[in-house]
Design a protein around this motif. Structure first.
Motif, PDB file in Angstrom:
ATOM      1  N   VAL A 124       0.842  -1.199   0.000  1.00 30.20           N
ATOM      2  CA  VAL A 124       0.000   0.000   0.000  1.00 30.20           C
ATOM      3  C   VAL A 124       0.880   1.254   0.000  1.00 30.20           C
ATOM      4  CG1 VAL A 124      -1.674   1.344   1.346  1.00 30.20           C
ATOM      5  CG2 VAL A 124      -2.012  -1.119   1.037  1.00 30.20           C
ATOM      6  N   GLU A 125       1.938   1.256   0.797  1.00 35.56           N
ATOM      7  CA  GLU A 125       2.871   2.388   0.813  1.00 35.56           C
ATOM      8  C   GLU A 125       3.538   2.562  -0.547  1.00 35.56           C
ATOM      9  OE1 GLU A 125       5.661   2.014   4.023  1.00 35.56           O
ATOM     10  OE2 GLU A 125       4.061   1.895   5.525  1.00 35.56           O
ATOM     11  N   LEU A 126       3.920   1.451  -1.164  1.00 38.47           N
ATOM     12  CA  LEU A 126       4.539   1.505  -2.483  1.00 38.47           C
ATOM     13  C   LEU A 126       3.551   2.065  -3.502  1.00 38.47           C
ATOM     14  CD1 LEU A 126       6.770   0.945  -4.541  1.00 38.47           C
ATOM     15  CD2 LEU A 126       5.984  -1.433  -4.613  1.00 38.47           C
ATOM     16  N   LEU A 127       2.308   1.599  -3.457  1.00 37.02           N
ATOM     17  CA  LEU A 127       1.299   2.095  -4.390  1.00 37.02           C
ATOM     18  C   LEU A 127       1.074   3.595  -4.187  1.00 37.02           C
ATOM     19  CD1 LEU A 127      -0.705   1.558  -6.639  1.00 37.02           C
ATOM     20  CD2 LEU A 127      -2.399   0.965  -4.895  1.00 37.02           C
ATOM     21  N   ASP A 128       1.010   4.034  -2.953  1.00 39.02           N
ATOM     22  CA  ASP A 128       0.845   5.471  -2.684  1.00 39.02           C
ATOM     23  C   ASP A 128       1.993   6.275  -3.309  1.00 39.02           C
ATOM     24  OD1 ASP A 128      -1.511   5.026  -1.300  1.00 39.02           O
ATOM     25  OD2 ASP A 128      -0.567   5.161   0.686  1.00 39.02           O
ATOM     26  N   SER A 129       3.207   5.773  -3.178  1.00 37.85           N
ATOM     27  CA  SER A 129       4.368   6.455  -3.769  1.00 37.85           C
ATOM     28  C   SER A 129       4.280   6.475  -5.291  1.00 37.85           C
ATOM     29  CB  SER A 129       5.671   5.763  -3.349  1.00 37.85           C
ATOM     30  OG  SER A 129       5.866   5.868  -1.977  1.00 37.85           O
ATOM     31  N   LEU A 130       3.848   5.351  -5.860  1.00 37.69           N
ATOM     32  CA  LEU A 130       3.698   5.289  -7.310  1.00 37.69           C
ATOM     33  C   LEU A 130       2.623   6.255  -7.801  1.00 37.69           C
ATOM     34  CD1 LEU A 130       3.985   1.440  -7.845  1.00 37.69           C
ATOM     35  CD2 LEU A 130       5.558   3.164  -8.749  1.00 37.69           C
ATOM     36  N   ILE A 131       1.508   6.322  -7.079  1.00 36.99           N
ATOM     37  CA  ILE A 131       0.438   7.245  -7.454  1.00 36.99           C
ATOM     38  C   ILE A 131       0.941   8.686  -7.414  1.00 36.99           C
ATOM     39  CG2 ILE A 131      -1.784   8.198  -6.710  1.00 36.99           C
ATOM     40  CD1 ILE A 131      -2.517   5.290  -5.839  1.00 36.99           C
ATOM     41  N   ASP A 132       1.721   9.030  -6.387  1.00 34.47           N
ATOM     42  CA  ASP A 132       2.286  10.376  -6.284  1.00 34.47           C
ATOM     43  C   ASP A 132       3.180  10.679  -7.486  1.00 34.47           C
ATOM     44  OD1 ASP A 132       0.980  10.773  -3.886  1.00 34.47           O
ATOM     45  OD2 ASP A 132       2.764  10.398  -2.646  1.00 34.47           O
ATOM     46  N   ARG A 133       3.927   9.698  -7.924  1.00 30.37           N
ATOM     47  CA  ARG A 133       4.877   9.903  -9.018  1.00 30.37           C
ATOM     48  C   ARG A 133       4.208   9.822 -10.388  1.00 30.37           C
ATOM     49  NH1 ARG A 133      10.988   8.216  -9.591  1.00 30.37           N
ATOM     50  NH2 ARG A 133      10.919   9.374  -7.672  1.00 30.37           N
ATOM     51  N   VAL A 134       3.348   8.834 -10.589  1.00 32.20           N
ATOM     52  CA  VAL A 134       2.757   8.565 -11.900  1.00 32.20           C
ATOM     53  C   VAL A 134       1.524   9.423 -12.149  1.00 32.20           C
ATOM     54  CG1 VAL A 134       1.655   6.779 -13.315  1.00 32.20           C
ATOM     55  CG2 VAL A 134       3.656   6.206 -11.922  1.00 32.20           C
TER      56      VAL A 134
ATOM     57  N   GLU B 156      -1.971  10.431 -13.213  1.00 32.77           N
ATOM     58  CA  GLU B 156      -2.887   9.918 -14.235  1.00 32.77           C
ATOM     59  C   GLU B 156      -2.176   9.624 -15.557  1.00 32.77           C
ATOM     60  OE1 GLU B 156      -6.193   9.310 -13.752  1.00 32.77           O
ATOM     61  OE2 GLU B 156      -5.874   9.812 -11.646  1.00 32.77           O
ATOM     62  N   ASP B 157      -0.852   9.730 -15.580  1.00 31.21           N
ATOM     63  CA  ASP B 157      -0.079   9.559 -16.811  1.00 31.21           C
ATOM     64  C   ASP B 157       0.053   8.081 -17.175  1.00 31.21           C
ATOM     65  OD1 ASP B 157       1.680   9.600 -18.927  1.00 31.21           O
ATOM     66  OD2 ASP B 157       3.308  10.585 -17.830  1.00 31.21           O
ATOM     67  N   GLU B 158      -0.840   7.594 -18.030  1.00 29.34           N
ATOM     68  CA  GLU B 158      -0.840   6.180 -18.413  1.00 29.34           C
ATOM     69  C   GLU B 158       0.375   5.803 -19.260  1.00 29.34           C
ATOM     70  OE1 GLU B 158      -4.562   5.008 -20.098  1.00 29.34           O
ATOM     71  OE2 GLU B 158      -5.693   5.793 -18.400  1.00 29.34           O
ATOM     72  N   SER B 159       1.087   6.791 -19.783  1.00 29.66           N
ATOM     73  CA  SER B 159       2.282   6.501 -20.580  1.00 29.66           C
ATOM     74  C   SER B 159       3.555   6.508 -19.728  1.00 29.66           C
ATOM     75  CB  SER B 159       2.415   7.512 -21.723  1.00 29.66           C
ATOM     76  OG  SER B 159       2.635   8.819 -21.210  1.00 29.66           O
ATOM     77  N   HIS B 160       3.421   6.785 -18.448  1.00 26.90           N
ATOM     78  CA  HIS B 160       4.580   6.793 -17.540  1.00 26.90           C
ATOM     79  C   HIS B 160       5.172   5.390 -17.485  1.00 26.90           C
ATOM     80  CE1 HIS B 160       6.965   7.116 -13.891  1.00 26.90           C
ATOM     81  NE2 HIS B 160       6.827   8.429 -13.973  1.00 26.90           N
ATOM     82  N   PRO B 161       6.496   5.271 -17.440  1.00 30.03           N
ATOM     83  CA  PRO B 161       7.140   3.943 -17.400  1.00 30.03           C
ATOM     84  C   PRO B 161       6.721   3.075 -16.210  1.00 30.03           C
ATOM     85  CG  PRO B 161       8.788   5.657 -17.775  1.00 30.03           C
ATOM     86  CD  PRO B 161       7.480   6.347 -17.512  1.00 30.03           C
ATOM     87  N   LEU B 162       6.255   3.683 -15.129  1.00 33.43           N
ATOM     88  CA  LEU B 162       5.858   2.920 -13.948  1.00 33.43           C
ATOM     89  C   LEU B 162       4.346   2.690 -13.856  1.00 33.43           C
ATOM     90  CD1 LEU B 162       8.213   4.511 -11.264  1.00 33.43           C
ATOM     91  CD2 LEU B 162       8.468   2.308 -12.428  1.00 33.43           C
ATOM     92  N   ALA B 163       3.590   3.124 -14.856  1.00 29.70           N
ATOM     93  CA  ALA B 163       2.131   2.981 -14.812  1.00 29.70           C
ATOM     94  C   ALA B 163       1.706   1.520 -14.732  1.00 29.70           C
ATOM     95  CB  ALA B 163       1.490   3.668 -16.021  1.00 29.70           C
ATOM     96  N   SER B 164       2.337   0.650 -15.490  1.00 26.75           N
ATOM     97  CA  SER B 164       1.939  -0.760 -15.444  1.00 26.75           C
ATOM     98  C   SER B 164       2.327  -1.405 -14.112  1.00 26.75           C
ATOM     99  CB  SER B 164       2.533  -1.541 -16.622  1.00 26.75           C
ATOM    100  OG  SER B 164       3.942  -1.543 -16.555  1.00 26.75           O
TER     101      SER B 164
END
Length: 72
Positions: free
Chosen positions: A28-38, A40-48
């Motif tokens: 959950v902490e990792l997902l929160d960090s990813l959401i902060d970084r990514v 709504e950018d679906e083309s971001h390298p970390l979106a998948s």
């Protein structure tokens, strides 16, 4: 396949199927960090990766936190 093995070895301790509440909370902490970084950018390298972590969290919740399903 060798490149996949090398790549997986470097992230296996970060991306995993959670079996305990502590592991779930780490994801959950990792997902929160990813959401902060990514965002709504679906083309971001970390979106998948964000999608995969989300599915792992959802699966844990469905199996271990049944009251969440009742709310939906």
């Amino acid at each position: 396949m060798e490149r996949t093995i090398a790549a997986w070895s470097s992230i296996a301790k970060t991306v995993f199927v959670p079996n305990t509440e502590q592991e779930y909370e780490r994801l959950v902490e990792l997902l929160d960090s990813l959401i902060d970084r990514v965002g709504e950018d679906e083309s971001h390298p970390l979106a998948s990766m964000m999608d995969v972590i989300g599915v792992l969290i959802e699966n844990y919740e469905a199996e271990h936190i049944p009251e969440l399903e009742e709310v939906v």
